[in-house]
Scaffold this motif. Structure first.
Motif, PDB file in Angstrom:
ATOM      1  N   UNK A   1       0.845  -1.207   0.000  1.00 49.02           N
ATOM      2  CA  UNK A   1       0.000   0.000   0.000  1.00 49.02           C
ATOM      3  C   UNK A   1       0.869   1.242   0.000  1.00 49.02           C
ATOM      4  N   UNK A   2       0.612   2.154  -0.976  1.00 53.09           N
ATOM      5  CA  UNK A   2       1.413   3.373  -1.033  1.00 53.09           C
ATOM      6  C   UNK A   2       1.049   4.329   0.073  1.00 53.09           C
ATOM      7  N   UNK A   3       2.041   5.096   0.456  1.00 60.44           N
ATOM      8  CA  UNK A   3       1.809   6.068   1.523  1.00 60.44           C
ATOM      9  C   UNK A   3       1.189   7.334   0.950  1.00 60.44           C
ATOM     10  N   UNK A   4       0.309   7.976   1.723  1.00 62.11           N
ATOM     11  CA  UNK A   4      -0.314   9.200   1.248  1.00 62.11           C
ATOM     12  C   UNK A   4       0.710  10.281   0.972  1.00 62.11           C
ATOM     13  N   UNK A  85     -14.320  28.250  -5.181  1.00 62.63           N
ATOM     14  CA  UNK A  85     -13.408  29.343  -4.845  1.00 62.63           C
ATOM     15  C   UNK A  85     -13.488  29.713  -3.371  1.00 62.63           C
ATOM     16  N   UNK A  86     -14.683  29.604  -2.814  1.00 60.83           N
ATOM     17  CA  UNK A  86     -14.880  29.958  -1.406  1.00 60.83           C
ATOM     18  C   UNK A  86     -14.299  28.907  -0.464  1.00 60.83           C
ATOM     19  N   UNK A  87     -14.522  27.635  -0.776  1.00 67.31           N
ATOM     20  CA  UNK A  87     -14.123  26.570   0.144  1.00 67.31           C
ATOM     21  C   UNK A  87     -12.696  26.079  -0.093  1.00 67.31           C
ATOM     22  N   UNK A  88     -12.187  26.206  -1.326  1.00 64.72           N
ATOM     23  CA  UNK A  88     -10.847  25.755  -1.686  1.00 64.72           C
ATOM     24  C   UNK A  88     -10.550  24.346  -1.147  1.00 64.72           C
ATOM     25  N   UNK A  89     -11.316  23.364  -1.586  1.00 65.59           N
ATOM     26  CA  UNK A  89     -11.134  22.008  -1.046  1.00 65.59           C
ATOM     27  C   UNK A  89      -9.833  21.353  -1.491  1.00 65.59           C
ATOM     28  N   UNK A  90      -9.315  20.508  -0.636  1.00 67.29           N
ATOM     29  CA  UNK A  90      -8.167  19.675  -0.999  1.00 67.29           C
ATOM     30  C   UNK A  90      -8.631  18.452  -1.776  1.00 67.29           C
ATOM     31  N   UNK A  91      -9.844  17.999  -1.466  1.00 70.10           N
ATOM     32  CA  UNK A  91     -10.390  16.806  -2.099  1.00 70.10           C
ATOM     33  C   UNK A  91     -11.852  17.037  -2.457  1.00 70.10           C
ATOM     34  N   UNK A 248      -7.819   8.731  -2.808  1.00 72.74           N
ATOM     35  CA  UNK A 248      -7.283  10.090  -2.884  1.00 72.74           C
ATOM     36  C   UNK A 248      -6.085  10.300  -1.969  1.00 72.74           C
ATOM     37  N   UNK A 249      -5.672   9.265  -1.261  1.00 76.19           N
ATOM     38  CA  UNK A 249      -4.487   9.378  -0.402  1.00 76.19           C
ATOM     39  C   UNK A 249      -3.253   8.767  -1.058  1.00 76.19           C
ATOM     40  N   UNK A 250      -3.384   8.278  -2.288  1.00 79.22           N
ATOM     41  CA  UNK A 250      -2.272   7.613  -2.968  1.00 79.22           C
ATOM     42  C   UNK A 250      -1.324   8.626  -3.618  1.00 79.22           C
ATOM     43  N   UNK A 251      -0.164   8.140  -4.032  1.00 73.01           N
ATOM     44  CA  UNK A 251       0.824   8.993  -4.683  1.00 73.01           C
ATOM     45  C   UNK A 251       0.396   9.415  -6.087  1.00 73.01           C
TER      46      UNK A 251
END
Length: 349
Positions: A1-4, A85-91, A248-251
């Motif tokens: 398993x790849x690290x995030x 634009x308001x929330x600027x999500x990472x995911x 979404x936590x993969x490389x």
């Protein structure tokens, strides 16, 4: 398993489309438990009673602190762009869209508008953002339609045979195009049927478990269904959303089939559900031709080995256990509010 790759110590922000649905509610709980700030997109026409997330909405330590709702439709690009634009999500977890396969034959245009074009519009918005979030698009086994081989994996050709499957195929392939062409971190979760006590009552599994519970309590007399020999690869929704987060936590971005690798017929699900309340389903089920679809997928069975090997994800094991938990949930609901069932009909999914 790849690290995030992202810094796991930093607070992340996620945006979920379809937050009030089955998968959205479980995903919200998972992300909150991991310390995320969660924003949810809700349709303006959405029911104001959002029972799946009710406990979170009434928790003053969560709602409007780490959980926020925003109104907007998938075809309203201006509003969604403003929210991004308001929330600027990472995911971004893109779960919204018309998801009932049988219903897609009745409303093919709106199915394609929201499921297909809604995904494309979201990809275009992400492409233009200075800070590009990682995207998870929930795809479907319906993209395979009638495949030549079983089980299906990420390389199986897409041959949809339903309006919903066609729309999902378009969206799935667009995610792949944007990943290759514009270097977007975009993944497809190719989900086979996944159920839970939070499944909507228009889906055949929930219709079955609710009917079993209602009939055992004397609140319903029969259940009308379409074809009983259709087979599906049924898994547990709560387990599937964990895999969505893992993607979404993969490389690097990739596509993953989420399935159990086993199939059961609708008749099997009937037996699991009715046996749990000591009833014989044959005494109550009526097959009604009007619920048989114009065309349907083959007996789809997914191969989850890529997700198992790359993510370390373990698929759920027991369809019988899933059916029994759903029946127990419906028994509790009906015993708290013992009113006659509104409908005994279902379209086989």
């Amino acid at each position: 398993m790849s690290q995030p790759s992202p810094d796991s110590s930093a607070t992340k922000t996620a945006l979920i489309t379809g937050i009030t649905g089955q998968d959205g509610s479980y995903l919200t709980e998972l992300l909150l438990s991991k310390g995320y700030i969660v924003h949810g997109l809700v349709r303006r026409t959405s029911n104001t009673v959002r029972s799946r997330l009710d406990s979170l909405f009434h928790d003053k330590n969560i709602y409007e602190r780490s959980l926020f709702l925003h109104y907007g439709d998938l075809d309203d690009a201006t509003t969604i762009r403003r929210i991004l634009l308001k929330t600027q999500p990472d995911e971004i977890y893109h779960l919204a869209g018309q998801s009932h396969v049988g219903l897609s034959f009745e409303i093919p245009e709106s199915t394609c508008q929201f499921t297909a074009m809604g995904t494309l519009k979201l990809l275009e918005m992400i492409r233009d953002l200075e800070k590009q979030p990682r995207l998870l698009h929930i795809s479907s086994s319906e993209i395979f339609g009638r495949p030549d081989a079983s089980p299906q994996n990420e390389q199986t050709p897409m041959r949809p045979v339903t309006p919903y499957g066609v729309a999902k195929t378009f969206a799935t392939q667009m995610v792949q195009v944007y990943r290759r062409s514009f270097d977007c971190f975009a993944c497809n979760a190719i989900c086979y049927n996944h159920e839970s006590p939070r499944r909507g009552e228009s889906f055949v599994t929930r219709k079955i478990t609710r009917a079993a519970a209602a009939i055992s309590l004397g609140l319903q007399s029969e259940l009308r269904l379409g074809a009983l020999d259709a087979r599906r690869d049924w898994g547990d929704a709560q387990t599937y959303v964990t895999a969505m987060w893992m993607m979404l936590q993969q490389d690097a971005p990739d596509d993953y089939v989420l399935a159990t690798g086993r199939t059961h017929s609708i008749q099997d699900f009937l037996e699991f559900s009715f046996d749990h309340v000591d009833l014989d389903w044959r005494d109550y089920v009526v097959t009604d031709p009007k619920f048989i679809r114009p065309t349907d997928v083959a007996d789809l069975c997914g191969d989850p080995s890529h997700a198992t090997e790359k993510l370390g994800w373990q698929p759920p094991t027991s369809c019988q256990d899933l059916a029994q938990r759903m029946v127990d949930h419906d028994l509790q609901l009906l015993q708290r509010k013992p009113i006659p069932a509104k409908s005994s009909e279902a379209v086989s999914r």
